[in-house]
Design a protein around this motif. Structure first.
Motif, PDB file in Angstrom:
ATOM      1  N   ARG A 203     -13.917 -27.723  18.557  1.00 53.53           N
ATOM      2  CA  ARG A 203     -13.528 -26.698  19.357  1.00 53.53           C
ATOM      3  C   ARG A 203     -14.791 -25.670  19.609  1.00 53.53           C
ATOM      4  O   ARG A 203     -15.843 -25.858  19.083  1.00 53.53           O
ATOM      5  CB  ARG A 203     -12.261 -25.799  18.766  1.00 53.53           C
ATOM      6  CG  ARG A 203     -12.628 -25.098  17.701  1.00 53.53           C
ATOM      7  CD  ARG A 203     -11.640 -24.360  16.966  1.00 53.53           C
ATOM      8  NE  ARG A 203     -11.769 -23.773  15.874  1.00 53.53           N
ATOM      9  CZ  ARG A 203     -10.973 -23.121  15.069  1.00 53.53           C
ATOM     10  NH1 ARG A 203      -9.645 -23.398  15.037  1.00 53.53           N
ATOM     11  NH2 ARG A 203     -11.265 -22.233  14.082  1.00 53.53           N
ATOM     12  N   ALA A 204     -14.545 -24.697  20.377  1.00 55.69           N
ATOM     13  CA  ALA A 204     -15.629 -24.018  20.862  1.00 55.69           C
ATOM     14  C   ALA A 204     -16.853 -24.555  21.209  1.00 55.69           C
ATOM     15  O   ALA A 204     -18.086 -24.333  20.670  1.00 55.69           O
ATOM     16  CB  ALA A 204     -15.854 -22.915  19.601  1.00 55.69           C
ATOM     17  N   ILE A 205     -16.936 -25.597  22.085  1.00 60.58           N
ATOM     18  CA  ILE A 205     -17.964 -26.385  22.717  1.00 60.58           C
ATOM     19  C   ILE A 205     -18.773 -25.615  23.189  1.00 60.58           C
ATOM     20  O   ILE A 205     -18.507 -24.982  24.521  1.00 60.58           O
ATOM     21  CB  ILE A 205     -17.304 -27.773  23.256  1.00 60.58           C
ATOM     22  CG1 ILE A 205     -16.788 -28.768  22.250  1.00 60.58           C
ATOM     23  CG2 ILE A 205     -18.657 -28.528  23.824  1.00 60.58           C
ATOM     24  CD1 ILE A 205     -15.289 -28.209  22.272  1.00 60.58           C
ATOM     25  N   SER A 206     -20.174 -25.777  23.072  1.00 62.60           N
ATOM     26  CA  SER A 206     -21.243 -25.125  24.176  1.00 62.60           C
ATOM     27  C   SER A 206     -22.258 -26.023  24.378  1.00 62.60           C
ATOM     28  O   SER A 206     -22.984 -26.607  23.660  1.00 62.60           O
ATOM     29  CB  SER A 206     -21.950 -23.719  23.166  1.00 62.60           C
ATOM     30  OG  SER A 206     -22.729 -23.336  23.904  1.00 62.60           O
ATOM     31  N   LEU A 207     -22.363 -26.164  25.723  1.00 67.22           N
ATOM     32  CA  LEU A 207     -23.391 -27.342  26.146  1.00 67.22           C
ATOM     33  C   LEU A 207     -24.740 -26.639  26.316  1.00 67.22           C
ATOM     34  O   LEU A 207     -24.706 -25.516  26.761  1.00 67.22           O
ATOM     35  CB  LEU A 207     -22.730 -27.770  27.700  1.00 67.22           C
ATOM     36  CG  LEU A 207     -21.490 -28.254  27.557  1.00 67.22           C
ATOM     37  CD1 LEU A 207     -21.104 -28.942  28.943  1.00 67.22           C
ATOM     38  CD2 LEU A 207     -21.233 -29.366  26.607  1.00 67.22           C
ATOM     39  N   LYS A 208     -25.553 -27.474  26.005  1.00 67.75           N
ATOM     40  CA  LYS A 208     -27.074 -26.844  25.985  1.00 67.75           C
ATOM     41  C   LYS A 208     -27.985 -27.665  26.822  1.00 67.75           C
ATOM     42  O   LYS A 208     -27.830 -27.804  27.907  1.00 67.75           O
ATOM     43  CB  LYS A 208     -27.669 -26.823  24.244  1.00 67.75           C
ATOM     44  CG  LYS A 208     -26.944 -26.218  23.538  1.00 67.75           C
ATOM     45  CD  LYS A 208     -26.844 -24.436  23.944  1.00 67.75           C
ATOM     46  CE  LYS A 208     -26.041 -23.395  22.961  1.00 67.75           C
ATOM     47  NZ  LYS A 208     -26.135 -22.215  23.398  1.00 67.75           N
TER      48      LYS A 208
END
Length: 444
Positions: A203-208
């Motif tokens: 969860r809480a995926i943050s794309l970089k």
């Protein structure tokens, strides 16, 4: 924390009705000032120039008749400044640009659904800058793609929330002379696009890195993105959280593409048990020591299992993973909701200021002042009954709004599941709408 006041919501329908053209003007002005951080005069009228050639790297031919865009950046703000169409030789030119040291420029184009951009340029020391741009024909065939190196880094553990913070980095090699560009069409199952599996409960995926300007959606046990993989080397990275129970976690990893090397790193207070990887001892990464585990030459769809041990003991209430639903869309929706709330607050504030000024100028009656009592005792009693009924509605509405706020807090704190949250929230909103309809009927 300041006291929560639902008063603006009570008067919202009346304000919207009375505001008319003034409200629309406020919305337009707010939008203009919000979304135009760099004004036009800041980049034009100078002696600077950005020019270059647009080349097709697949055919090795110049690209004529293509529209390229000049983007200007100032601080944290950026905007599209102007466009140019390439001539027969693929050349483009952006003259008369400012030499202001606070500005940087870049040229970009979207070609066959892939984004291409030059490096950012400053015109301070050299006012004439050449910035050539190469694009490639697109393909949906990923057979010539491989992962040269994949890194899974367990950055740390949040003992209070019982979650691991994880980063994954993928270094791709595309041996094709074309750019791989997938589609997010999921009508036939998993989209035929760049795909990244995730461990259970992520969860809480943050794309970089690598995802700027592209979309991503949840798909199967991971997420898909229409990001392009250009010929040669490309890098993609993202962060996420994984909840755990007890004092260990089974971390599953699937090689979606042929992978030459995978490194799995955990802080030294943890250790990993895996039949698929070899321990390599302690290494330093960003001045922090990690235990390294390595596997090589993975074929496509190879599944690996890493059992991470030595975690702080998780409590049952905190390790419940029912709230760990993954949604890329929610990341974008959050900022959209915040923007709408801020815009609404500015509009309400602007209208209230306008209304106060109109009252002071005698252009509008102040309906907030209590009217002088008239009529018989019976009329007064009826009026008092209406006021008591309105007061009762106000109290009920405040209670329901407070209930919605507490539900949001409970959901954000992962104290209730998504299904329970949505069910209770819908019921509360239905009761709130009923009260608002009663108020509207009473005011007619």
């Amino acid at each position: 924390m300041s006291a929560y006041s639902p008063a603006p919501f009570y008067n919202l329908s009346r304000i919207l009705w009375r505001a008319g053209g003034a409200l629309l003007l406020a919305v337009l002005l707010c939008g203009i000032f919000t979304w135009m951080p760099v004004s036009a005069h800041t980049y034009a009228g100078g002696t600077g120039r950005v020019y270059g050639k647009l080349l097709n790297g697949t055919t090795k031919q110049p690209m004529a008749g293509q529209t390229v865009t000049l983007q200007i950046a100032q601080g944290d703000s950026s905007k599209d400044a102007q466009t140019a169409v390439t001539d027969a030789g693929g050349n483009y030119n952006f003259p008369n640009l400012s030499n202001d040291k606070t500005l940087t420029f870049a040229v970009y184009i979207k070609y066959q659904n892939a984004n291409y951009s030059t490096d950012r340029l400053s015109l301070v020391n050299q006012s004439q800058q050449q910035a050539d741009l190469t694009v490639y024909d697109a393909t949906s065939d990923s057979s010539k793609m491989a992962v040269i190196e994949s890194t899974v880094l367990v950055q740390g553990v949040d003992a209070k929330r019982n979650v691991l913070s994880v980063s994954e980095i993928f270094a791709f090699k595309n041996l094709d002379g074309r750019a791989f560009v997938g589609s997010l069409d999921a009508s036939q199952g998993r989209p035929k696009a760049l795909f990244f599996p995730l461990p259970a409960g992520a969860r809480a995926i943050s794309l970089k890195k690598g995802f700027d300007g592209y979309r991503a959606i949840q798909a199967a046990n991971g997420f898909a993105s229409d990001a392009a993989v250009l010929p040669g080397d490309s890098e993609f990275s993202f962060n996420f959280e994984v909840p755990y129970s007890g004092n260990s976690l089974n971390f599953d990893y699937k090689a979606m593409y042929p992978t030459l090397d995978i490194s799995f790193m955990v802080p030294t207070q943890m250790h990993v048990s895996s039949a698929d990887a070899t321990p390599k001892g302690v290494i330093n990464n960003a001045d922090h020591p990690y235990n390294l585990y390595n596997a090589t030459n993975l074929v496509k769809d190879r599944q690996l299992l890493f059992k991470v041990e030595g975690l702080p003991q998780a409590t049952e209430s905190l390790s419940n993973t029912k709230n760990s639903g993954f949604s890329i869309a929610s990341l974008n929706n959050l900022w959209l909701i915040v923007g709408i709330i801020v815009l609404l607050a500015v509009v309400i504030l602007a209208w209230n200021i306008i209304r106060v000024v109109r009252i002071k100028l005698g252009l509008e009656e102040d309906t907030r002042k209590p009217a002088k009592s008239k009529g018989s005792a019976k009329g007064k009693q009826a009026k008092r009954a209406e006021e008591e009924e309105e007061d009762s509605r106000d109290k009920k509405e405040k209670a329901l709004l407070k209930e919605l706020l507490e539900l949001d807090k409970a959901y954000d704190a992962k104290e209730i599941s998504k299904s329970t949250y949505e069910e209770k929230r819908n019921k509360t909103k239905a009761r709130l709408r009923t009260i608002m309809r009663e108020r509207e009927a009473a005011s007619r």
